[in-house]
Scaffold this active site. Sequence first.
Site, mmCIF file in Angstrom:
data_model
loop_
_atom_site.group_PDB
_atom_site.id
_atom_site.type_symbol
_atom_site.label_atom_id
_atom_site.label_comp_id
_atom_site.label_asym_id
_atom_site.label_seq_id
_atom_site.Cartn_x
_atom_site.Cartn_y
_atom_site.Cartn_z
ATOM 1 C CG ASP A 235 57.777 -36.730 0.460
ATOM 2 O OD1 ASP A 235 56.753 -36.019 0.552
ATOM 3 O OD2 ASP A 235 58.803 -36.379 -0.145
ATOM 4 C CD GLU B 240 34.729 -25.546 12.197
ATOM 5 O OE1 GLU B 240 35.543 -24.876 12.862
ATOM 6 O OE2 GLU B 240 34.214 -25.117 11.146
ATOM 7 C CG ASP C 84 39.487 -25.821 10.273
ATOM 8 O OD1 ASP C 84 39.337 -25.568 9.060
ATOM 9 O OD2 ASP C 84 38.690 -25.445 11.158
ATOM 10 C CG HIS D 94 33.932 -18.680 6.389
ATOM 11 N ND1 HIS D 94 33.596 -18.437 7.703
ATOM 12 C CD2 HIS D 94 34.490 -19.922 6.380
ATOM 13 C CE1 HIS D 94 33.927 -19.475 8.454
ATOM 14 N NE2 HIS D 94 34.474 -20.394 7.675
ATOM 15 C CG ASP E 113 54.255 -31.253 -0.747
ATOM 16 O OD1 ASP E 113 53.981 -32.374 -0.274
ATOM 17 O OD2 ASP E 113 55.281 -31.030 -1.416
ATOM 18 C CG ASP F 35 55.428 -34.042 3.136
ATOM 19 O OD1 ASP F 35 54.729 -34.977 2.708
ATOM 20 O OD2 ASP F 35 56.212 -33.378 2.416
HETATM 21 N N1 DPN Z 1 37.207 -23.202 10.955
HETATM 22 C C1 DPN Z 1 37.361 -21.802 10.770
HETATM 23 C C2 DPN Z 1 36.597 -21.029 11.794
HETATM 24 O O1 DPN Z 1 35.998 -21.674 12.640
HETATM 25 O O2 DPN Z 1 36.549 -19.824 11.746
HETATM 26 C C3 DPN Z 1 38.780 -21.328 10.590
HETATM 27 C C4 DPN Z 1 39.788 -21.628 11.617
HETATM 28 C C5 DPN Z 1 40.472 -22.824 11.614
HETATM 29 C C6 DPN Z 1 40.120 -20.697 12.549
HETATM 30 C C7 DPN Z 1 41.454 -23.086 12.544
HETATM 31 C C8 DPN Z 1 41.097 -20.932 13.487
HETATM 32 C C9 DPN Z 1 41.750 -22.146 13.462
HETATM 33 ZN ZN ZN Z 2 37.427 -24.524 9.086
#
Ligand code: DPN
Ligand code: ZN
Length: 313
Positions: A34, A162, A191, A283, A298, A302
Amino acid sequence: MRILIALAAALMATGATTAQAAAPAEAGALAAPDINVANVQAHLTQFQSISDANGGNRAHGRPGYLASVNWVKSKLDAAGFVTRVQSFSYGGATGYNLIADYPGGDENNVVMLGGHLDSVTAGPGINDNGTGSASILEVALQMRATGFAPTKHVRFGWWGAEERGLIGSTHYVNSLTTTDRSKIKAYLNFDMTGSPNPGYFVYSASGQPSGSLALQQRLQAGFTSLNVQTELTSVGGRSDHAAFARAAIPVGGTFTGAEGIKTAAQAQKWGGTAGQAYDRCYHRSCDTLSNVSATALDRNADVIAHALWATAA
Ligand code: DPN
Ligand code: ZN
């Protein structure tokens, strides 16, 4: 030594007495720990401090990004991971991926977990994506702390740039030989796992490489064990899993929502506010430490541990 610890943990987890000692084969199937959300929150506090000390963001090409890489790396190095920083160039700046291998396991059978470590330039990026970054870091540290000795080899990736178009993860996948790419049997992406008005989304395997369905189901099972309902979502090319999917690697992941609006039905089952974005600070400069649901953070941490333990054992 690690196997002994794992066995002891398995005995404690099942409440077995020595007379019912678990067979060694069962040791790998022991329940995931956990994850303590306070530890994940402490990592988020570090990301906030790094941002504060570096002009308010952790974006590609800015000092807060490399500071984030160095801080995560120091935690992993201290825990015995084998780490490597892979650099690339994009938009006139050097970007970095942090790769961390957990010693042991079958190197021909690799399970990867990842998330992007960069923010946009507008803000500190604590929900996007301090949350995924901090959660996989804590899960990695708990692998060591619990003496997890998986059959498969486990590797983590924190991706750069990213937000500029999956640049770091794409660079990593393209840098692998065909043979090394084929050794990666699963990639799990995290993400935005702590959105303040959270949804509980699992990446849909539909349209993803074959093998992705098992990952989807494992993540769903993790939420089911926490009594949390989920919805499937098609995240398409919006995060780093896409770089792996393009290489035909099975992918999965979880997501608590970004600019999308929570429906009345979703507010009914998950709580929170209908008619409002999952993350109103997506953003923006207000994506700070206060922009995180501790409950969502949380639960997702998990589920990440549950999925890793089940996939790698
Ligand atoms: N990483 C962000 C984006 O590229 O807009 C948010 C996001 C994460 C969107 C996961 C969709 C899925
Ligand atoms: Zn993101």
